[in-house]
Structures are given as structure tokens and as C-alpha cells.
Motif scaffolding. Sequence first.
Motif, PDB file in Angstrom:
ATOM      1  N   GLN A   1      39.078 110.741 -25.113  1.00 41.65           N
ATOM      2  CA  GLN A   1      38.816 110.672 -23.673  1.00 41.65           C
ATOM      3  C   GLN A   1      38.452 109.250 -23.290  1.00 41.65           C
ATOM      4  N   TRP A   2      39.014 108.811 -22.163  1.00 42.06           N
ATOM      5  CA  TRP A   2      38.693 107.499 -21.613  1.00 42.06           C
ATOM      6  C   TRP A   2      38.526 107.687 -20.111  1.00 42.06           C
ATOM      7  N   VAL A   3      37.325 107.415 -19.607  1.00 45.45           N
ATOM      8  CA  VAL A   3      37.032 107.536 -18.186  1.00 45.45           C
ATOM      9  C   VAL A   3      36.761 106.137 -17.646  1.00 45.45           C
ATOM     10  N   LEU A   4      37.501 105.742 -16.616  1.00 50.13           N
ATOM     11  CA  LEU A   4      37.384 104.400 -16.061  1.00 50.13           C
ATOM     12  C   LEU A   4      37.033 104.451 -14.584  1.00 50.13           C
ATOM     13  N   GLU A   5      36.220 103.496 -14.161  1.00 53.06           N
ATOM     14  CA  GLU A   5      35.914 103.326 -12.754  1.00 53.06           C
ATOM     15  C   GLU A   5      37.158 102.787 -12.048  1.00 53.06           C
ATOM     16  N   ASP A   6      37.566 103.434 -10.977  1.00 53.57           N
ATOM     17  CA  ASP A   6      38.793 103.042 -10.257  1.00 53.57           C
ATOM     18  C   ASP A   6      38.476 101.876  -9.320  1.00 53.57           C
ATOM     19  N   LYS A   7      38.249 100.726  -9.929  1.00 51.40           N
ATOM     20  CA  LYS A   7      37.849  99.532  -9.175  1.00 51.40           C
ATOM     21  C   LYS A   7      38.579  98.330  -9.765  1.00 51.40           C
ATOM     22  N   PHE A   8      39.759  98.063  -9.228  1.00 54.03           N
ATOM     23  CA  PHE A   8      40.599  96.987  -9.728  1.00 54.03           C
ATOM     24  C   PHE A   8      40.954  96.047  -8.575  1.00 54.03           C
ATOM     25  N   CYS A   9      41.006  94.755  -8.864  1.00 52.67           N
ATOM     26  CA  CYS A   9      41.158  93.765  -7.793  1.00 52.67           C
ATOM     27  C   CYS A   9      42.604  93.593  -7.344  1.00 52.67           C
ATOM     28  N   ALA A  10      43.562  93.943  -8.192  1.00 52.66           N
ATOM     29  CA  ALA A  10      44.961  93.702  -7.841  1.00 52.66           C
ATOM     30  C   ALA A  10      45.839  94.828  -8.352  1.00 52.66           C
TER      31      ALA A  10
ATOM     32  N   ASP B   1      34.741  71.871  -9.495  1.00 52.47           N
ATOM     33  CA  ASP B   1      35.690  72.799 -10.113  1.00 52.47           C
ATOM     34  C   ASP B   1      34.957  73.983 -10.733  1.00 52.47           C
ATOM     35  N   ASP B   2      33.822  73.677 -11.384  1.00 48.23           N
ATOM     36  CA  ASP B   2      33.042  74.750 -11.992  1.00 48.23           C
ATOM     37  C   ASP B   2      32.466  75.685 -10.945  1.00 48.23           C
ATOM     38  N   LYS B   3      32.044  75.128  -9.815  1.00 55.24           N
ATOM     39  CA  LYS B   3      31.517  75.962  -8.732  1.00 55.24           C
ATOM     40  C   LYS B   3      32.601  76.877  -8.188  1.00 55.24           C
ATOM     41  N   ASN B   4      33.809  76.324  -8.017  1.00 54.64           N
ATOM     42  CA  ASN B   4      34.914  77.136  -7.513  1.00 54.64           C
ATOM     43  C   ASN B   4      35.270  78.254  -8.503  1.00 54.64           C
ATOM     44  N   PHE B   5      35.222  77.903  -9.783  1.00 50.73           N
ATOM     45  CA  PHE B   5      35.539  78.911 -10.803  1.00 50.73           C
ATOM     46  C   PHE B   5      34.497  80.028 -10.799  1.00 50.73           C
ATOM     47  N   LEU B   6      33.212  79.663 -10.691  1.00 57.28           N
ATOM     48  CA  LEU B   6      32.155  80.663 -10.644  1.00 57.28           C
ATOM     49  C   LEU B   6      32.297  81.539  -9.405  1.00 57.28           C
ATOM     50  N   ASP B   7      32.585  80.940  -8.259  1.00 56.99           N
ATOM     51  CA  ASP B   7      32.792  81.718  -7.037  1.00 56.99           C
ATOM     52  C   ASP B   7      33.961  82.694  -7.204  1.00 56.99           C
ATOM     53  N   TRP B   8      35.011  82.237  -7.860  1.00 61.44           N
ATOM     54  CA  TRP B   8      36.187  83.086  -8.078  1.00 61.44           C
ATOM     55  C   TRP B   8      35.830  84.273  -8.974  1.00 61.44           C
ATOM     56  N   LEU B   9      35.064  84.010 -10.042  1.00 61.13           N
ATOM     57  CA  LEU B   9      34.648  85.090 -10.932  1.00 61.13           C
ATOM     58  C   LEU B   9      33.773  86.109 -10.215  1.00 61.13           C
ATOM     59  N   GLN B  10      32.923  85.628  -9.302  1.00 59.68           N
ATOM     60  CA  GLN B  10      32.005  86.515  -8.587  1.00 59.68           C
ATOM     61  C   GLN B  10      32.699  87.321  -7.497  1.00 59.68           C
ATOM     62  N   ASN B  11      33.679  86.721  -6.820  1.00 61.53           N
ATOM     63  CA  ASN B  11      34.235  87.335  -5.607  1.00 61.53           C
ATOM     64  C   ASN B  11      35.652  87.870  -5.753  1.00 61.53           C
ATOM     65  N   LYS B  12      36.380  87.426  -6.768  1.00 62.28           N
ATOM     66  CA  LYS B  12      37.783  87.819  -6.867  1.00 62.28           C
ATOM     67  C   LYS B  12      38.102  88.678  -8.089  1.00 62.28           C
ATOM     68  N   VAL B  13      37.164  88.757  -9.028  1.00 65.43           N
ATOM     69  CA  VAL B  13      37.399  89.518 -10.257  1.00 65.43           C
ATOM     70  C   VAL B  13      36.565  90.792 -10.222  1.00 65.43           C
ATOM     71  N   THR B  14      37.143  91.905 -10.642  1.00 65.66           N
ATOM     72  CA  THR B  14      36.391  93.159 -10.740  1.00 65.66           C
ATOM     73  C   THR B  14      36.155  93.502 -12.207  1.00 65.66           C
ATOM     74  N   TYR B  15      35.107  94.261 -12.447  1.00 67.27           N
ATOM     75  CA  TYR B  15      34.703  94.596 -13.801  1.00 67.27           C
ATOM     76  C   TYR B  15      34.478  96.106 -13.882  1.00 67.27           C
ATOM     77  N   PRO B  16      35.553  96.879 -13.968  1.00 68.03           N
ATOM     78  CA  PRO B  16      35.408  98.342 -13.956  1.00 68.03           C
ATOM     79  C   PRO B  16      34.576  98.851 -15.133  1.00 68.03           C
ATOM     80  N   ASN B  17      33.649  99.742 -14.839  1.00 69.31           N
ATOM     81  CA  ASN B  17      32.879 100.403 -15.880  1.00 69.31           C
ATOM     82  C   ASN B  17      33.767 101.448 -16.564  1.00 69.31           C
ATOM     83  N   SER B  18      33.445 101.786 -17.803  1.00 72.80           N
ATOM     84  CA  SER B  18      34.250 102.796 -18.496  1.00 72.80           C
ATOM     85  C   SER B  18      33.432 103.431 -19.604  1.00 72.80           C
ATOM     86  N   MET B  19      33.896 104.566 -20.086  1.00 70.21           N
ATOM     87  CA  MET B  19      33.320 105.218 -21.256  1.00 70.21           C
ATOM     88  C   MET B  19      34.433 105.833 -22.088  1.00 70.21           C
TER      89      MET B  19
END
Length: 329
Positions: free
Chosen positions: A80-89, A27-45
Motif C-alpha cells: 500500500q502507498w498512500v500519497l497526499e494529492d498535492k503536486f505543483c505541476a 541567486d541563492d535568495k531566488n533559489f530559496l524563494d523558488w523552493l518555498q513557493n514553487k515546489v510541493t512536498y507531498p506527504n506519503s505513507m
Amino acid sequence: VVKNVVLGLAQAQRKAQELDKDSHGNDDKNFLDWLQNKVTYPNSMVDRITAGTTSAMRDHVEMTYGYQDAAPVFAEPFRQWVLEDKFCAGRPSWETLNYDDEDNNNNNSVPNLTNAANISFVEDVAPYELMKIRILNGGHASLCYPAALLDVEYVHEAAGHPTIGPFLEALEEKEIIPTLPPVPDTDLMDYWNLIRDRFSNPTIRDTVQRICYDGASRQPKFIVPVAADALMSGSNCNNKQVNGLAMVSALWCRYCQGTTESGKAISPNDPQWDRLHALAQRATAATGSQSPSSVWLTGLPDIYGDTVGTSPVFAAAFDKAMLLIQSQG
């Protein structure tokens, strides 16, 4: 950063579960795989100048609004808020947000500005962040020490000072902005004009003392990298490209001596104050085979690094600036 923290915690949890024979390791392996491959982490300032709380601010709130606030927060209208346009859904349409603020409605100097809330989605945040760090934060780090030495209390007063203002203008135009790569949909001089206007805002009463604080941390973030890029940009034999930046370092050194030009004592304003104060005193007294740069620059290798700290071009410009400060103030 968020991605590294989240994945790091997940990986640590997975390793801990692998040592536990009774755990559901898959279960932990599946969760880690999901975090790595299905979740995005947009950069911002984000960008908004917020002054430190003062007694005058607390008094203003009490007199104006009738209640006591131990820690009121005064901030400028600009945001001002600048966000990377990188969203998974998909993503929310924050670029359509609005609020009643004529100052921001009339501001066209922000990249991709189509809304008064000043939120932009971009392909890469890095150029916008570097622009802000060098022009705004670098501007603060450049005007604060001459302002403190001349007993100027507030940033808006420094920006309007007949000596400090033109110095900062020339520094931004000739030495800081030329080190920046192009930023999409942004004129860098227009952006500097915007920053200069923000510095000139008298309402937030941002103190010079606040931006002088922790120079040992701020200089290597906001000034030294600019000097390093300038030195590596080409004509290293010509110190005109770093004269202003070397002057900033010399002014910081002079500030760390502990007195203003009028003789007032400067309270310790850096976690490394004792070290800086001792080096500044030695740099001032340097004679003969020693020069101010041989004391200050080489004495702070963790701040100036190899490119700037061992550069004969920067050292010569620093020594010239120190001589000018000591002889003419």
C-alpha cells in the motif's frame, strides 16, 4: 520532513553565501524563494510487512533457486502507498498501475482502492497513517510479548494462538480502534480484519523476536499514545478502557525480567536492556508501600509521560495485570 531538510540546506547555503562577499547572494535568495513557493512536498505513507532475514530464508533461496543470497528479503503480497494529492505541476497516474496479484485484486479494505498496485491519492495522509500505526504496529507491539513469554517463534503462530489471538482481537476492537478518528472511505473493523489476515500469513515467517526488539522505542510510539487518548476520552474513573493496554505494558515488563514462562533465558533485545531489566526485576519484587506500577511506570517517565505514567487508573490496571501474570502466568 523532506521539505524541512531541503529548505534547511538552502537556508544554510544562503547564510554562508551572505558571509562571502564574492558570492552571488541574490541567486541563492531566488533559489530559496523558488523552493518555498514553487515546489510541493507531498506527504506519503507505505505499508508492507517485511521479515528480517534468517538462516532458514537463505537456505530456502539456495534450495529453491540454486544460488546463495546473504540477505534475501521476504515480504508479504500486500502493499500500500498512500500519497497526499498535492503536486505543483500535475502528477503521474500511478493509481492506474497494475500487477498480477489476485490477493490484492480482491482486497477492498484499502481506502480509494481502484487498482491492484494499491496506490491512493488522498487529501490528507495523516488519518491513514494513524490507522496503520495503531492497528498494525500497535497490534504487533501487543502480541509480541505474550508470544515471546510462551515461546512462540513466529507472528502467524501468535495470531493463531488460542489465548493470544482472542486477546489481540478484543484489544483492537475495544481499546485501540475506538481511539481512532474516522478515515475516509474506510471501515476500521474491515481494516483490522485485513491486518489480522496479514498477521496470519505463514509464508513470510516473521519472527516474534524481531517485533519484540526495542520496546523502549516502540511502546511510546504504538501503545502509550493509545492509552493516553483512552484515558482522556471521558470516563476516566472506569479502567475497563485501558485494561488491555495496561496488560500489554505488564507483559512487556514481565518480558524484560529476562525469562520465558518455561524458564528459558531471553537474550537482551533492546538498546536499553540493562535499565529495563533492572526495573522489571524491582517491579516484580515490589511489596508493601511499593507497587509494580510505582516502580515500572514512574521509573520510565520518558516512555509513559505524564498522562499515562501518573494516571491512577492506568496504574491500578497495570498492578492488576502484573498480579495476574505473576500468580497465573
